[in-house]
Design an enzyme around this catalytic site. Structure first.
Site, PDB file in Angstrom:
ATOM      1  N   LYS A  76       0.860  -1.189   0.000  1.00  0.00           N
ATOM      2  CA  LYS A  76       0.000   0.000   0.000  1.00  0.00           C
ATOM      3  C   LYS A  76       0.895   1.239   0.000  1.00  0.00           C
ATOM      4  O   LYS A  76       1.951   1.246   0.660  1.00  0.00           O
ATOM      5  CB  LYS A  76      -0.865  -0.040   1.267  1.00  0.00           C
ATOM      6  CG  LYS A  76      -1.882   1.062   1.399  1.00  0.00           C
ATOM      7  CD  LYS A  76      -2.685   0.867   2.683  1.00  0.00           C
ATOM      8  CE  LYS A  76      -3.826   1.845   2.826  1.00  0.00           C
ATOM      9  NZ  LYS A  76      -4.613   1.577   4.059  1.00  0.00           N
ATOM     10  N   SER A 151      -9.523   1.263   2.896  1.00  0.00           N
ATOM     11  CA  SER A 151      -8.685   2.105   2.066  1.00  0.00           C
ATOM     12  C   SER A 151      -7.619   1.333   1.300  1.00  0.00           C
ATOM     13  O   SER A 151      -7.074   1.861   0.335  1.00  0.00           O
ATOM     14  CB  SER A 151      -8.020   3.174   2.931  1.00  0.00           C
ATOM     15  OG  SER A 151      -7.175   2.589   3.896  1.00  0.00           O
ATOM     16  N   SER A 175      -9.515  -1.171   7.017  1.00  0.00           N
ATOM     17  CA  SER A 175      -8.943  -0.965   5.682  1.00  0.00           C
ATOM     18  C   SER A 175      -8.220  -2.152   5.072  1.00  0.00           C
ATOM     19  O   SER A 175      -7.897  -2.116   3.885  1.00  0.00           O
ATOM     20  CB  SER A 175      -7.995   0.226   5.704  1.00  0.00           C
ATOM     21  OG  SER A 175      -8.750   1.394   5.590  1.00  0.00           O
TER      22      SER A 175
END
Ligand code: GLN
Length: 474
Positions: A76, A151, A175
């Protein structure tokens, strides 16, 4: 090349010479290129990954390869990789390059994992759909008109679309688990204090944890084992040595499992997901486990407490992006104050600004007691109740998400509606306990969804054993 679902399968084919790490990396690079329009990666480290693959192929020949040889991992874009750009999917970090590796990256590399690139996410990890990225939407691998979740949407989509074996995400309120549920992969949020946040862009520091997104429980355990454990650069970690998570055993014990009646009765829970939960409960009972419906009367406090406390922490963490120290600086600034104001106004996106303002408000002198201090008390209440349940039961079973992946725009006009998507995931972050989402369901609309298991603090080994058992029954 086949789609690999575990490092063990990759390893077997590497050992027998059926594939090489180089061929595997090329396979992933091709999949990334073929689906470029899905906007899953912000940057692909093709040359580095291939160079690394060559080295690891040599090591395999010489029998000196580490335990993650053959594991190709995406990160990420809030995890630092030395010499690479890092943006948290925000314009405000424009031009910023990491000066060092995050501890998790150091540990992956030390065991011969390959980092294939950085994945798109919601700006500063704030969101549940990836629609808050400054660099455009990520498309769901199975349906372009839908969100992958957020996310860590890019990380989940990358694993689901066979662009890497596994990915790392961060989970402050779901997330990792929510996009894992939407995309049909395994997602783990470890116990608070398990994985170092050194080199991770902070969102809400008393909640944030790094964790893996994988196809198998075994890979999640192995990756956690690699990245967990004390780190002199992160004083919030447990000082106990990392456990050998990959050595979980499932000798088929009889488990005591709680499920939260209030979750199953929650308005907005998809009827098929509810039925799947009920069927899973019946199945487990039939297999001899003890399942108990327990009351959790505080369900409606979870999301408000989460958003009061995390925005407060975010407003403090994000104050460092001031147009002076890193990244974007407004061209329209004329003095120090306008540099701060204009750089932040132009550099941050709408959702991030909303949260900074909300967080600043709840921390302000006149409202601190009414919101922030109250939020802390509610957090304690939620924690006590959750731990009370876990004192009597080994696990808590609940849905991961109220529904399957939604369409772009469906929730983005109404922040509260979007926040309520987090109803089942924030409990574990508020209380610090581990939680895993397992891809156990397929909806009649064709989309996957997860079932979630929470456990006591630092009880990941048993959590993995139970998760593996559930996956095998799938
Ligand atoms: N969806 C939640 C939020 O927007 C969770 C985010 C996260 O875990 N980073 O805050």
């Amino acid at each position: 090349m086949i789609k690999y679902h575990s490092l063990a399968a990759i390893n077997a084919d590497l050992q027998s010479g059926k594939i090489t790490v180089t061929a595997l990396v090329n396979h992933y690079l091709k999949n990334i290129a073929d689906k470029k329009d899905y906007n899953i990666f912000l940057e692909v480290f093709a040359d580095d990954a291939l160079a690394q693959a060559k080295l690891i192929d040599e090591k395999i020949k010489n029998k000196t390869a580490g335990k993650l040889a053959g594991a190709v991992i995406a990160l990420k874009d809030n995890i630092s990789v030395k010499g690479k750009k890092l943006s948290a999917s925000s314009k405000i970090l424009e031009g910023y390059t990491s000066l060092y590796n995050a501890t998790v990256v150091e540990r992956l590399l030390a065991h011969d994992a390959i980092i294939i690139g950085r994945t798109n996410c919601d700006e500063f990890a704030m969101g549940s759909s990836n629609e808050n990225s400054a660099f455009g939407n990520v498309h769901h691998p199975l349906d372009e008109s839908r969100v992958p979740g957020g996310s860590s949407g890019g990380s989940a989509a990358a694993v689901a679309a066979d662009m890497c074996l596994a990915a790392l995400g961060t989970d402050t309120g779901g997330s990792i688990r929510q996009p894992a549920s939407f995309c049909g992969v395994v997602g783990l949020k470890p116990t608070y204090g398990t994985v170092s946040r050194y080199g991770i862009i902070a969102y809400a520091s008393s909640f944030d944890q790094v964790g893996p997104l994988t196809h198998s429980v075994a890979d999640a355990a192995l990756i956690l084992e690699t990245i967990a454990g004390p780190d002199e650069y992160d004083s919030t970690l447990s000082q106990k040595p990392a456990q050998k998570f990959s050595e979980y055993t499932n000798k088929n014990p009889k488990y005591k499992i709680a499920y939260l009646r209030d979750c199953l009765e929650k308005d907005g829970l998809d009827a098929e997901i509810k039925n799947k939960m009920l069927a899973t409960i019946e199945q487990l009972k039939a297999d001899g486990h003890e399942l108990t419906a327990v009351d959790f009367p505080f369900l409606d406090y979870l999301v408000p407490a989460y958003y009061v406390l995390t925005t407060a922490e975010a407003s403090s963490n994000l104050s460092r992006y001031d147009g002076i120290r890193y990244g974007y600086r407004s061209k329209n600034a004329t003095d120090l104050e306008s540099t701060y104001k204009k750089s932040r106004s132009e550099g941050f996106g709408t959702e991030v600004k909303r949260r900074i303002m909300l967080g600043t408000f709840v921390l302000s002198a006149g409202y601190y007691d009414a919101y922030y201090a109250k939020g802390q008390k509610v957090r304690r209440l939620l924690q006590n109740k959750t731990l009370e349940i876990l004192n009597q039961h080994q696990f808590i079973l609940l849905p991961t998400t109220p529904g399957t992946a939604f369409k772009f725009g469906e929730n983005s006009a109404d922040p509260i509606k979007m926040y309520l998507e987090d109803i089942f995931t924030v409990q574990s972050n508020l209380t610090g306990i581990p939680a895993i989402s397992l891809p156990l369901g397929t909806h009649s609309n064709g989309l996957p969804y997860g079932i979630q298991v929470m456990a006591n603090k630092f009880d990941e080994k048993n959590l993995f054993a139970f998760a593996d058992y559930l996956m095998q029954k799938k």
